[in-house]
Scaffold this motif. Structure first.
Motif, PDB file in Angstrom:
ATOM      1  N   ALA A  67       0.806  -1.230   0.000  1.00 57.85           N
ATOM      2  CA  ALA A  67       0.000   0.000   0.000  1.00 57.85           C
ATOM      3  C   ALA A  67       0.836   1.275   0.000  1.00 57.85           C
ATOM      4  N   TYR A  79       6.114   8.076  10.136  1.00 62.42           N
ATOM      5  CA  TYR A  79       4.993   7.579   9.326  1.00 62.42           C
ATOM      6  C   TYR A  79       3.679   7.944  10.017  1.00 62.42           C
ATOM      7  N   LYS A 121      -6.869   6.626   8.547  1.00 66.20           N
ATOM      8  CA  LYS A 121      -7.906   5.813   7.885  1.00 66.20           C
ATOM      9  C   LYS A 121      -9.283   6.224   8.373  1.00 66.20           C
ATOM     10  N   LYS A 159      -2.894  -5.900  12.323  1.00 66.75           N
ATOM     11  CA  LYS A 159      -3.522  -5.988  10.995  1.00 66.75           C
ATOM     12  C   LYS A 159      -3.363  -4.702  10.194  1.00 66.75           C
ATOM     13  N   ASN A 160      -2.887  -3.639  10.859  1.00 64.43           N
ATOM     14  CA  ASN A 160      -2.656  -2.374  10.152  1.00 64.43           C
ATOM     15  C   ASN A 160      -1.170  -2.029  10.151  1.00 64.43           C
ATOM     16  N   ALA A 161      -0.327  -3.016  10.430  1.00 65.09           N
ATOM     17  CA  ALA A 161       1.094  -2.720  10.653  1.00 65.09           C
ATOM     18  C   ALA A 161       1.958  -2.985   9.441  1.00 65.09           C
ATOM     19  N   ASN A 162       1.332  -3.305   8.308  1.00 63.04           N
ATOM     20  CA  ASN A 162       2.159  -3.665   7.143  1.00 63.04           C
ATOM     21  C   ASN A 162       2.998  -2.496   6.653  1.00 63.04           C
ATOM     22  N   VAL A 163       2.365  -1.338   6.525  1.00 62.55           N
ATOM     23  CA  VAL A 163       3.085  -0.185   5.990  1.00 62.55           C
ATOM     24  C   VAL A 163       4.188   0.240   6.964  1.00 62.55           C
ATOM     25  N   ASN A 184      -7.416   5.620   2.688  1.00 58.63           N
ATOM     26  CA  ASN A 184      -6.329   5.236   3.596  1.00 58.63           C
ATOM     27  C   ASN A 184      -5.137   6.118   3.222  1.00 58.63           C
ATOM     28  N   HIS A 207      -1.475   7.520   3.676  1.00 55.98           N
ATOM     29  CA  HIS A 207      -0.169   7.190   4.255  1.00 55.98           C
ATOM     30  C   HIS A 207       0.782   8.350   3.996  1.00 55.98           C
ATOM     31  N   LYS A 240      -9.911  -2.238   5.039  1.00 57.24           N
ATOM     32  CA  LYS A 240      -8.615  -2.070   5.723  1.00 57.24           C
ATOM     33  C   LYS A 240      -7.472  -2.091   4.707  1.00 57.24           C
ATOM     34  N   THR A 241      -7.759  -2.597   3.506  1.00 58.46           N
ATOM     35  CA  THR A 241      -6.721  -2.785   2.483  1.00 58.46           C
ATOM     36  C   THR A 241      -6.883  -1.785   1.343  1.00 58.46           C
ATOM     37  N   SER A 242      -5.765  -1.134   0.971  1.00 59.51           N
ATOM     38  CA  SER A 242      -5.800  -0.183  -0.146  1.00 59.51           C
ATOM     39  C   SER A 242      -5.660  -0.919  -1.478  1.00 59.51           C
ATOM     40  N   THR A 291      -2.328  -2.100  -3.089  1.00 65.60           N
ATOM     41  CA  THR A 291      -1.682  -3.370  -2.698  1.00 65.60           C
ATOM     42  C   THR A 291      -1.880  -4.431  -3.787  1.00 65.60           C
TER      43      THR A 291
END
Ligand SMILES: NC(=O)C1=CN([C@@H]2O[C@H](COP(=O)(O)OP(=O)(O)OC[C@H]3O[C@@H](n4cnc5c(N)ncnc54)[C@H](OP(=O)(O)O)[C@@H]3O)[C@@H](O)[C@H]2O)C=CC1
Ligand SMILES: O=C([O-])CC(=O)C(=O)O
Length: 267
Positions: free
Chosen positions: A124, A144, A148, A187-191, A218, A220, A245-247, A250
């Motif tokens: 994302a 960062y 959202k 679950k929101n920690a990927n970025v 979302n 960022h 929750k997903t952009s 991705t």
């Protein structure tokens, strides 16, 4: 022609499969999903021109050219680690999983054992190439901010901080290190994890998370400073209807990465 196995077939997986159908240079032969959703996924894929086989495990004798994970943290342990050890190159979107203590080292060891590589996808976020190049010269700070829509924070500790259904204004729900963010908001920690791995690491990457009732995207934002100079990035990601929750970016990140493996020029 590259033969690909996909782990997971949810919002990202289906979106990527739809786009990949048009690419003559690669083919997703199989998707691996939990047993309980196998039948549902089979039905969902029935309308595809070349529906992949729906499996619950990668067969022991399977040797896809690439394995791409779009499933979640547990799938890394269950499918990616053993595939790497068997020499199958893996692309991963659930990068937040690497915040778990020791997992990055175990993935590296498995890839070495199999004589292959694991590729962490930007997903994302953008600017990972610049950040990771800047790291070579030395980084001073990376901040960062993830903003959202309020509803995207449902089912997270944000529910204890504010009333997500009745928010009037944007509210900071977390401020701290990327490591703490990964523990509280896995679950929101990927970025945050991706920026940390490319840049200053989990402890020195500063994170702010915001629930914004006025945002439908979302958003960022990254601010980085170092010997290279500095950059500010704002990425306004459209959420996927299938999983807010997903952009959507991705999905495109998965398609781009697979295409780069299959096409003569990669960019
Ligand atoms: N790097 C980035 O920037 C981003 C990364 N992500 C990450 O990508 C992953 C997928 O996201 P998304 O598609 O939106 O999620 P979805 O929940 O929509 O889909 C996940 C899919 O994976 C399947 N799955 C779950 N666990 C396993 C497992 N152990 N083995 C095989 N399949 C499994 C699910 O099956 P079932 O329905 O039966 O559970 C479902 O088909 C998540 O981990 C998310 O955190 C998301 C957004 C951005
Ligand atoms: O925007 C997205 O798709 C997901 C996201 O913030 C994250 O997992 O860090």
């Amino acid at each position: 022609m590259l033969n690909i196995t996909m782990i997971g077939c949810g919002a990202i997986g289906i979106g990527a499969l739809e786009l990949l159908e048009k690419d003559p240079d690669l083919r997703v032969d199989a998707v691996v999903v939990p047993a309980e959703s196998q039948e549902l996924i089979r039905q969902r894929l029935a309308s595809f021109e070349r529906p992949p086989t729906v499996l619950t495990e990668l067969p022991a004798d399977a040797r896809p050219d690439l394995l791409v994970e779009c499933a979640g943290h547990r799938a890394i342990e269950q499918h990616v680690l053993p595939a790497l050890a068997r020499g199958i190159p893996c692309l991963v979107v659930s990068v937040g999983a690497l915040s778990e203590y020791g997992l990055a080292e175990r993935l590296e060891a498995a890839a070495r054992e199999g004589g292959t590589r694991i590729e962490l996808l930007p997903g994302a976020i953008g600017g990972i190439d610049a950040l990771s190049a800047a790291k070579v010269g030395g980084l001073e700070s990376v901040l960062y901010t993830g903003r959202k829509p309020a509803g995207a924070w449902k089912g997270t500790p944000a529910e204890q901080i504010c009333d997500l259904d009745n928010l009037d204004e944007a509210t900071v729900i977390f401020q701290g290190s990327a490591r703490e963010a990964a523990i509280l908001y896995p679950k929101n920690a990927n970025v945050a994890a991706t920026l940390s791995l490319a840049g200053l690491g989990l402890d020195r990457t500063e994170v702010q998370l915001i629930a914004d009732p006025h945002s439908s995207e979302n958003v960022h934002q990254v601010e980085a400073r170092g010997a290279f100079g500095g950059f500010e990035l704002t990425l306004r990601g459209k959420p996927l209807a299938a999983n807010p929750k997903t952009s959507a970016l991705t999905v495109y990140s998965v398609v781009r990465a697979l295409g780069n493996h299959a096409h003569a020029i990669s960019i």
